[in-house]
Design a protein around this motif. Structure first.
Motif, PDB file in Angstrom:
ATOM      1  N   GLU A 100       0.866  -1.172   0.000  1.00  0.00           N
ATOM      2  CA  GLU A 100       0.000   0.000   0.000  1.00  0.00           C
ATOM      3  C   GLU A 100       0.903   1.220   0.000  1.00  0.00           C
ATOM      4  O   GLU A 100       1.931   1.242   0.674  1.00  0.00           O
ATOM      5  CB  GLU A 100      -0.885  -0.011   1.243  1.00  0.00           C
ATOM      6  N   ARG A 111      -3.725   7.374  -2.715  1.00  0.00           N
ATOM      7  CA  ARG A 111      -3.598   6.040  -2.125  1.00  0.00           C
ATOM      8  C   ARG A 111      -3.656   4.987  -3.219  1.00  0.00           C
ATOM      9  O   ARG A 111      -4.562   4.983  -4.053  1.00  0.00           O
ATOM     10  CB  ARG A 111      -4.739   5.846  -1.133  1.00  0.00           C
ATOM     11  N   PHE A 113      -2.668   0.609  -4.173  1.00  0.00           N
ATOM     12  CA  PHE A 113      -2.393  -0.740  -3.680  1.00  0.00           C
ATOM     13  C   PHE A 113      -1.905  -1.562  -4.859  1.00  0.00           C
ATOM     14  O   PHE A 113      -2.560  -1.599  -5.903  1.00  0.00           O
ATOM     15  CB  PHE A 113      -3.676  -1.353  -3.103  1.00  0.00           C
ATOM     16  N   TRP A 139     -11.944   1.711  -5.378  1.00  0.00           N
ATOM     17  CA  TRP A 139     -10.677   1.193  -5.867  1.00  0.00           C
ATOM     18  C   TRP A 139     -10.829   0.887  -7.346  1.00  0.00           C
ATOM     19  O   TRP A 139     -11.677   0.096  -7.737  1.00  0.00           O
ATOM     20  CB  TRP A 139     -10.258  -0.045  -5.086  1.00  0.00           C
TER      21      TRP A 139
END
Length: 152
Positions: A100, A111, A113, A139
């Protein structure tokens, strides 16, 4: 001086802090982990189901702005079709690594991932990497890569 150390005793604590603090900060900024948050895993499951069902337009339309900047619908569809034709559907996958990140700039701003899987496909094995970024509180796919000798 005893014990063969160069620094006198009072400085050892400070030296330890100087050495360990940057490592601790680096680990918190880009944390490597084996577990994937449920919302990220859910996004990957949906993407996998969409790839298996050949819903390439849906994948492109729901992807991040970065994906759309890097690849138009025609290119996305061609790439995903080629992967599916050469490798087939996913039989199973095991997490190899997950990280992450929180970036203040660059293409993966915000952000993100990145999850890499050791993946068994119907017609070969490979390493499958998903990079998702949080955009509009969801996401979204930013990058997708598969490395496999079956693609040659």
């Amino acid at each position: 001086m005893s014990g063969g150390t160069f620094f006198p005793h009072p400085f050892r604590k400070h030296l330890l802090l100087i050495v360990l603090l940057p490592m601790w900060c680096a680990c918190t900024a880009n944390s490597m982990r084996r577990e994937v948050p449920p919302e990220v895993q859910s996004a990957i499951t949906i993407l996998s189901d969409d790839i298996a069902a050949e819903r390439y337009e849906k994948i492109h339309n729901e992807a991040s702005d970065l994906w759309k900047q890097d690849s138009d619908l025609e290119h996305s569809t061609a790439m995903l079709k080629t992967l599916k034709e050469k490798l087939g559907n996913v039989k199973n996958r095991t997490i190899h690594s997950a990280a992450e990140q929180e970036n203040s700039g660059g293409p993966l701003k915000g952000r993100s991932f990145t999850i890499t899987y050791q993946t068994n496909f119907e017609r070969g094995d490979g390493m499958e990497t998903f990079t998702l970024i949080e955009q509009d509180r969801r996401w979204r796919l930013a990058r997708y890569r598969v490395n496999s000798t079956a693609l040659k």
